[in-house]
Design a protein around this motif. Structure first.
Motif, short mmCIF file in Angstrom:
data_model
loop_
_atom_site.label_atom_id
_atom_site.label_comp_id
_atom_site.label_asym_id
_atom_site.label_seq_id
_atom_site.Cartn_x
_atom_site.Cartn_y
_atom_site.Cartn_z
N THR A 20 0.86 -1.19 0.00
CA THR A 20 0.00 0.00 0.00
C THR A 20 0.89 1.23 0.00
O THR A 20 1.91 1.26 0.70
N PHE A 21 0.51 2.21 -0.81
CA PHE A 21 1.35 3.40 -0.98
C PHE A 21 0.60 4.68 -0.64
O PHE A 21 -0.61 4.78 -0.90
N GLY A 22 1.35 5.64 -0.09
CA GLY A 22 0.87 7.00 0.04
C GLY A 22 1.61 7.85 -1.00
O GLY A 22 2.46 7.34 -1.74
N LEU A 23 1.28 9.14 -1.02
CA LEU A 23 1.92 10.02 -2.00
C LEU A 23 3.02 10.83 -1.33
O LEU A 23 2.86 11.27 -0.19
N GLU A 104 8.45 -1.12 -5.98
CA GLU A 104 8.75 0.01 -5.09
C GLU A 104 9.77 0.94 -5.74
O GLU A 104 9.69 2.16 -5.58
N ARG A 105 10.71 0.36 -6.50
CA ARG A 105 11.70 1.20 -7.19
C ARG A 105 11.02 2.05 -8.28
O ARG A 105 11.27 3.24 -8.40
N ILE A 106 10.13 1.41 -9.05
CA ILE A 106 9.44 2.13 -10.12
C ILE A 106 8.63 3.31 -9.56
O ILE A 106 8.57 4.38 -10.15
N LEU A 107 8.04 3.10 -8.39
CA LEU A 107 7.13 4.11 -7.83
C LEU A 107 7.83 5.14 -6.95
O LEU A 107 7.25 6.18 -6.63
N ALA A 108 9.10 4.86 -6.60
CA ALA A 108 9.75 5.60 -5.51
C ALA A 108 9.77 7.11 -5.67
O ALA A 108 9.69 7.84 -4.69
N ARG A 109 9.80 7.59 -6.93
CA ARG A 109 9.92 9.05 -7.07
C ARG A 109 8.68 9.78 -6.56
O ARG A 109 8.77 10.93 -6.15
N ALA A 110 7.53 9.13 -6.61
CA ALA A 110 6.31 9.84 -6.21
C ALA A 110 5.51 9.18 -5.09
O ALA A 110 4.63 9.80 -4.50
N PHE A 111 5.80 7.89 -4.82
CA PHE A 111 4.98 7.16 -3.83
C PHE A 111 5.86 6.64 -2.70
O PHE A 111 7.00 6.23 -2.93
N GLU A 112 5.29 6.60 -1.49
CA GLU A 112 6.02 5.96 -0.39
C GLU A 112 5.22 4.77 0.11
O GLU A 112 3.99 4.82 0.19
#
Ligand code: HEM
Length: 293
Positions: A20-23, A104-112
């Motif tokens: 699950t990710f936040g922004l 998680e790497r793909i999303l890391a720039r915008a999602f935590e």
């Protein structure tokens, strides 16, 4: 339905990880989301977009709304909104761990990452209480009808909504109950999964009997047991063409309708609750036309 994420309709896998990710503050999420959409296949990775993400994108998906919060009759059902949800599915846990790192790497720039839950199939598809979970799920065409939108609106056909809750069981308390009380809690007999006609109105399957709602409230449940070093329970997931059926069931479980609380609450409680919109798939990746991407 050819363009539904195939992992929704497929049987529950042997292993899973829920991310699950936040922004992240002040980073536009479009590029990271596009990168995820290009790699996620909807089969080994089912993806859902939450209200927080749509708000940041200034987009709307009709039917997606915040998860309800219930408090009363001695129970609390929390609402814990999130931006994005990935259900990694597979037969090999090592492979899932590595795929999770990649996402998680793909999303890391915008999602935590705000939540990670490892889940598994128990036996033939049992909850950790030993009861079979999923018996009354619709199958075949009926499963598609319950879980997948046929809305002709741009980019909506083939999409789905999902309700996700992490439940934490008090297994000591459950195991201390006599067998009859356990069966009356669920409304089925553990030994042979037979439905108990004489179970009390608080029995879980009496509360949630899908035909007993008006309109009938069919969902496609794909829940999986989870455990860490000290706690265990169920990641409840219900896919629907809308969120209405799930919400009607949940409301009745909490006693908000008639004061009768679902007996499941005597030994387990939800610690999260969120809704997501699961976009359709195209030939390669997710189809995000409905939100203009
Ligand atoms: C810890 C949480 C839960 C556990 C352990 C659990 C377990 C079970 C079990 C053992 C059954 C009987 C077999 C079957 O038909 O699958 C069942 C049925 C069902 N559950 Fe749950 N459940 C949980 C939470 C929920 C929630 C939150 C909902 C919806 C709000 C829900 C909706 C249903 C429905 C719709 C059925 C089938 C009822 C019917 O039409 O007969 N469950 N559940």
């Amino acid at each position: 339905m050819k363009n539904a994420q195939p992992g929704i309709l497929a049987p529950v896998p042997r292993h899973a990880r829920y991310l699950t990710f936040g922004l992240k503050q002040a980073v536009p999420p479009q590029a990271a989301l596009r990168a995820l959409a290009a790699t996620a296949d909807g089969r080994r990775c089912v993806v859902g977009l939450g209200t927080l993400l749509l708000f940041a994108l200034q987009e709307q998906i009709e039917g997606l709304r915040p998860f309800p919060h219930y408090k009363g009759h001695g129970v609390e059902v929390p609402s814990t909104p999130a931006a994005l949800w990935c259900w990694l599915r597979g037969e090999d846990r090592g492979e899932i761990v590595l795929r999770a790192r990649e996402i998680e790497r793909i999303l890391a720039r915008a999602f935590e990452t705000i939540g990670v839950i490892d889940a598994f199939k128990y036996g033939r598809g049992l909850d950790l209480t030993g009861y079979e979970d999923g018996t009354e799920n619709p199958h075949g065409k009926k499963a598609v009808e319950a879980a997948v939108s046929s809305d002709k609106g741009s980019g909506m056909a083939g999409s789905s909504f999902v309700a996700v809750q992490q439940w934490v069981h008090d297994l000591d308390r459950f195991e201390a109950m006599p067998a009859k009380q356990q069966d009356n809690t669920v409304g089925r007999r553990k030994r042979d999964n037979k439905e108990l006609g004489g179970a009390p109105p608080s029995a879980h399957v009496k509360r949630t009997a899908q035909e007993s709602f008006a309109p009938e409230a069919f969902v496609l449940r794909r829940s999986m047991p989870w455990a860490d070093a000290t706690r265990a329970g169920l990641v409840f997931t219900a896919f629907g063409k809308s969120l209405d059926a799930f919400e009607a069931q949940l409301k009745r479980m909490t006693g908000a309708e008639d004061g009768t609380v679902d007996a499941l609450f005597t030994f387990t409680r939800p610690v999260t609750g969120a809704y997501f919109w699961c976009p359709p798939v195209k030939r390669k990746g997710l189809d995000l036309r409905a939100i203009g991407l």
